[in-house]
Design an enzyme around this catalytic site. Structure first.
Site, PDB file in Angstrom:
ATOM      1  N   ARG A 162       0.840  -1.211   0.000  1.00 27.83           N
ATOM      2  CA  ARG A 162       0.000   0.000   0.000  1.00 27.83           C
ATOM      3  C   ARG A 162       0.875   1.262   0.000  1.00 27.83           C
ATOM      4  O   ARG A 162       0.585   2.243   0.689  1.00 27.83           O
ATOM      5  CB  ARG A 162      -0.924   0.034   1.233  1.00 27.83           C
ATOM      6  CG  ARG A 162      -1.935  -1.080   1.293  1.00 27.83           C
ATOM      7  CD  ARG A 162      -2.975  -0.965   0.167  1.00 27.83           C
ATOM      8  NE  ARG A 162      -4.074  -1.869   0.376  1.00 27.83           N
ATOM      9  CZ  ARG A 162      -4.047  -3.167   0.070  1.00 27.83           C
ATOM     10  NH1 ARG A 162      -2.970  -3.704  -0.482  1.00 27.83           N
ATOM     11  NH2 ARG A 162      -5.109  -3.919   0.285  1.00 27.83           N
ATOM     12  N   SER A 237     -10.351  -0.553   3.737  1.00 29.01           N
ATOM     13  CA  SER A 237      -9.557  -0.699   4.966  1.00 29.01           C
ATOM     14  C   SER A 237      -9.101   0.673   5.438  1.00 29.01           C
ATOM     15  O   SER A 237      -8.457   1.400   4.683  1.00 29.01           O
ATOM     16  CB  SER A 237      -8.312  -1.546   4.699  1.00 29.01           C
ATOM     17  OG  SER A 237      -8.676  -2.794   4.183  1.00 29.01           O
ATOM     18  N   GLU A 333      -4.469   3.734   6.557  1.00 27.56           N
ATOM     19  CA  GLU A 333      -4.263   3.472   5.130  1.00 27.56           C
ATOM     20  C   GLU A 333      -4.845   4.619   4.314  1.00 27.56           C
ATOM     21  O   GLU A 333      -4.317   4.989   3.274  1.00 27.56           O
ATOM     22  CB  GLU A 333      -4.941   2.152   4.748  1.00 27.56           C
ATOM     23  CG  GLU A 333      -4.344   1.551   3.500  1.00 27.56           C
ATOM     24  CD  GLU A 333      -5.361   0.913   2.591  1.00 27.56           C
ATOM     25  OE1 GLU A 333      -5.999   1.650   1.815  1.00 27.56           O
ATOM     26  OE2 GLU A 333      -5.500  -0.312   2.644  1.00 27.56           O
TER      27      GLU A 333
HETATM   28  N1  EPU Z   1     -10.571 -10.648  10.579  1.00 33.00           N
HETATM   29  C1  EPU Z   1     -11.228 -10.723  11.791  1.00 33.00           C
HETATM   30  N2  EPU Z   1     -12.194  -9.800  12.044  1.00 33.00           N
HETATM   31  C2  EPU Z   1     -12.531  -8.835  11.162  1.00 33.00           C
HETATM   32  C3  EPU Z   1     -11.851  -8.757   9.934  1.00 33.00           C
HETATM   33  C4  EPU Z   1     -10.870  -9.690   9.660  1.00 33.00           C
HETATM   34  O1  EPU Z   1     -10.963 -11.591  12.616  1.00 33.00           O
HETATM   35  O2  EPU Z   1     -13.437  -8.037  11.475  1.00 33.00           O
HETATM   36  C5  EPU Z   1      -9.580 -11.695  10.249  1.00 33.00           C
HETATM   37  C6  EPU Z   1     -10.142 -12.655   9.183  1.00 33.00           C
HETATM   38  O3  EPU Z   1     -10.866 -13.693   9.758  1.00 33.00           O
HETATM   39  C7  EPU Z   1      -8.885 -13.142   8.514  1.00 33.00           C
HETATM   40  C8  EPU Z   1      -7.952 -11.948   8.603  1.00 33.00           C
HETATM   41  O4  EPU Z   1      -8.450 -11.107   9.641  1.00 33.00           O
HETATM   42  O5  EPU Z   1      -8.322 -14.211   9.233  1.00 33.00           O
HETATM   43  C9  EPU Z   1      -7.807 -11.191   7.294  1.00 33.00           C
HETATM   44  O6  EPU Z   1      -9.066 -10.698   6.875  1.00 33.00           O
HETATM   45  P1  EPU Z   1      -9.400 -10.416   5.315  1.00 33.00           P
HETATM   46  O7  EPU Z   1      -9.116 -11.604   4.505  1.00 33.00           O
HETATM   47  O8  EPU Z   1     -10.780  -9.823   5.272  1.00 33.00           O
HETATM   48  O9  EPU Z   1      -8.330  -9.347   4.867  1.00 33.00           O
HETATM   49  P2  EPU Z   1      -7.672  -8.068   5.571  1.00 33.00           P
HETATM   50  O10 EPU Z   1      -6.269  -8.368   5.931  1.00 33.00           O
HETATM   51  O11 EPU Z   1      -8.559  -7.561   6.673  1.00 33.00           O
HETATM   52  C10 EPU Z   1      -6.695  -7.100   3.374  1.00 33.00           C
HETATM   53  C11 EPU Z   1      -6.695  -5.788   2.620  1.00 33.00           C
HETATM   54  C12 EPU Z   1      -8.009  -5.611   1.862  1.00 33.00           C
HETATM   55  C13 EPU Z   1      -8.176  -6.763   0.888  1.00 33.00           C
HETATM   56  C14 EPU Z   1      -8.136  -8.089   1.676  1.00 33.00           C
HETATM   57  C15 EPU Z   1      -8.140  -9.297   0.767  1.00 33.00           C
HETATM   58  C16 EPU Z   1      -5.237  -4.319   3.899  1.00 33.00           C
HETATM   59  C17 EPU Z   1      -5.144  -3.130   4.801  1.00 33.00           C
HETATM   60  N3  EPU Z   1      -6.472  -4.690   3.552  1.00 33.00           N
HETATM   61  O12 EPU Z   1      -7.705  -7.013   4.364  1.00 33.00           O
HETATM   62  O13 EPU Z   1      -7.908  -4.413   1.117  1.00 33.00           O
HETATM   63  O14 EPU Z   1      -9.385  -6.667   0.171  1.00 33.00           O
HETATM   64  O15 EPU Z   1      -6.904  -8.165   2.465  1.00 33.00           O
HETATM   65  O16 EPU Z   1      -6.918  -9.397   0.092  1.00 33.00           O
HETATM   66  O17 EPU Z   1      -4.199  -4.880   3.529  1.00 33.00           O
HETATM   67  C18 EPU Z   1      -8.340  -2.067   1.145  1.00 33.00           C
HETATM   68  O18 EPU Z   1      -7.119  -1.913   1.024  1.00 33.00           O
HETATM   69  O19 EPU Z   1      -9.128  -1.088   1.224  1.00 33.00           O
HETATM   70  C19 EPU Z   1      -8.883  -3.423   1.224  1.00 33.00           C
HETATM   71  C20 EPU Z   1     -10.175  -3.660   1.390  1.00 33.00           C
END
Ligand code: EPU
Length: 337
Positions: A162, A237, A333
């Protein structure tokens, strides 16, 4: 080019924050951009494209340039490779769909990300195992004060998680006008290793997925977790996923054995900020119209008429609580304006 004064930006930012710009011009071509910059040389300029990665906290005493130039061109390179260039004002998701409809592979995992093509390289957008930098070849940009055009190669852009040179050394100095990607035309290399994509494809009984299948799976996953900005204001995010030392991580893991994580290298671990925020009890909570999304705690939402300051105050409360409970400092972010 028409100057609009005292213009509400509510429909120009996905958080739906109602602040005003003292002056506003919509830019529809590179020529218009260069002309505008030379006419308004001494003014404070603020660049606005899709407004999908910013939190506006106050009125803007500036000339806001809304970068809206459209157009996509393609150049076949070889039997399995095409260069696709899109102007900055193309909607990102529409551009990805154009690629899929033409059977150009590589960007399907980045389906449904809000925003415009021109701002995508600034934060090296990424999702479901793919980042923009993986397919990026170059971008063109205009220098804000000299009006000169420059081409940036992938190496020039210094892409990171990012992150890019446009968020650092060159912050506020250039306006990206066009972005070029190299995509495949036949032997697509699909990236379906992300658990949720694998599951979505299995559910559909798809054994030989196409780029369209992957795109559809990504769209379904995003729709199930992330709020649609057309229905509820948000900027995706709000924080980055923090990277902590192995030692700090193991300390947390002692008390939270089910903590999800990704190994970055031998010494560092990335922890999902959404999980940390959920552990602190914020998920689905609401203070006035500022809230935390019910299905993904990393996303802050504007239920209707929250001010940017109210969302910012909520984000500070979250940061302080995470610091206290886990000794981790969350970095935002989205850009706070
Ligand atoms: N999780 C929780 N609770 C929550 C949200 C997530 O426990 O409320 C846990 C999930 O269960 C999972 C882990 O956190 O084990 C990761 O969650 P998720 O796959 O939803 O991805 P993320 O790391 O929260 C990142 C990106 C997203 C992107 C997704 C999928 C960042 C800051 N965010 O989110 O990007 O869509 O991975 O690749 O890196 C964005 O940048 O705006 C965005 C939406």
């Amino acid at each position: 080019m028409k100057i609009e004064r005292n213009k509400s930006l509510k429909s120009h930012n996905t958080f739906g924050i109602d602040v005003k710009a003292s002056e506003f011009i919509e830019i529809n071509s590179e020529k218009e951009l260069i002309e505008t910059l030379s006419i308004h040389k001494n003014k404070r300029i603020f660049i606005l494209s899709g407004g999908s990665n910013m939190l506006l906290t106050k009125d803007l005493e500036a000339l806001v340039l809304h970068i809206a130039m459209k157009g996509i061109t393609t150049t076949i390179q070889s039997s399995n490779s095409v260069l696709v260039s899109a102007n900055a004002g193309e909607n990102w998701h529409d551009f990805v769909q154009f690629c899929i409809n033409n059977n150009f592979g590589g960007l399907e995992n980045l389906s449904l990300i809000p925003g415009y093509v021109g701002s995508a390289p600034i934060q090296n957008i990424g999702a479901y195992g793919v980042e923009l930098k993986d397919k990026f070849i170059s971008c063109e940009a205009i220098h804000l004060s000299t009006g000169e055009k420059k081409k940036f190669t992938k190496e020039d852009c210094n892409f990171g998680y990012r992150n890019s040179i446009f968020k650092n050394e060159l912050k506020g100095k250039y306006i990206i006008t066009k972005v070029t990607f190299r995509l495949t035309t036949k032997e697509h290399i699909l990236n379906t290793s992300y658990g949720a994509i694998e599951n979505a494809l299995k559910e559909k009984n798809t054994t030989h997925p196409t780029i369209k299948d992957v795109s559809e799976s990504v769209i379904a996953i995003r729709k199930s977790k992330l709020p649609d900005p057309a229905e509820i204001g948000n900027s995706g995010s709000f924080f980055k996923n923090p990277v902590v030392t192995l030692q700090a991580f193991e300390q947390i893991q002692k008390s939270y054995t089910n903590i999800p994580y990704y190994k970055v290298d031998e010494k560092s671990i990335k922890v999902p900020a959404g999980w940390l925020i959920e552990q602190c009890g914020f998920k689905g909570k609401r203070w006035g119209d500022a809230g935390v999304h019910t299905k993904q705690a990393l996303v802050l939402v504007n239920h209707d008429n929250a001010t940017g300051q109210e969302i910012l105050d909520l984000s500070k409360k979250i940061r302080e609580t995470i610091k206290e409970k886990f000794n981790i400092v969350l970095e935002t972010e989205v850009n706070i304006i």
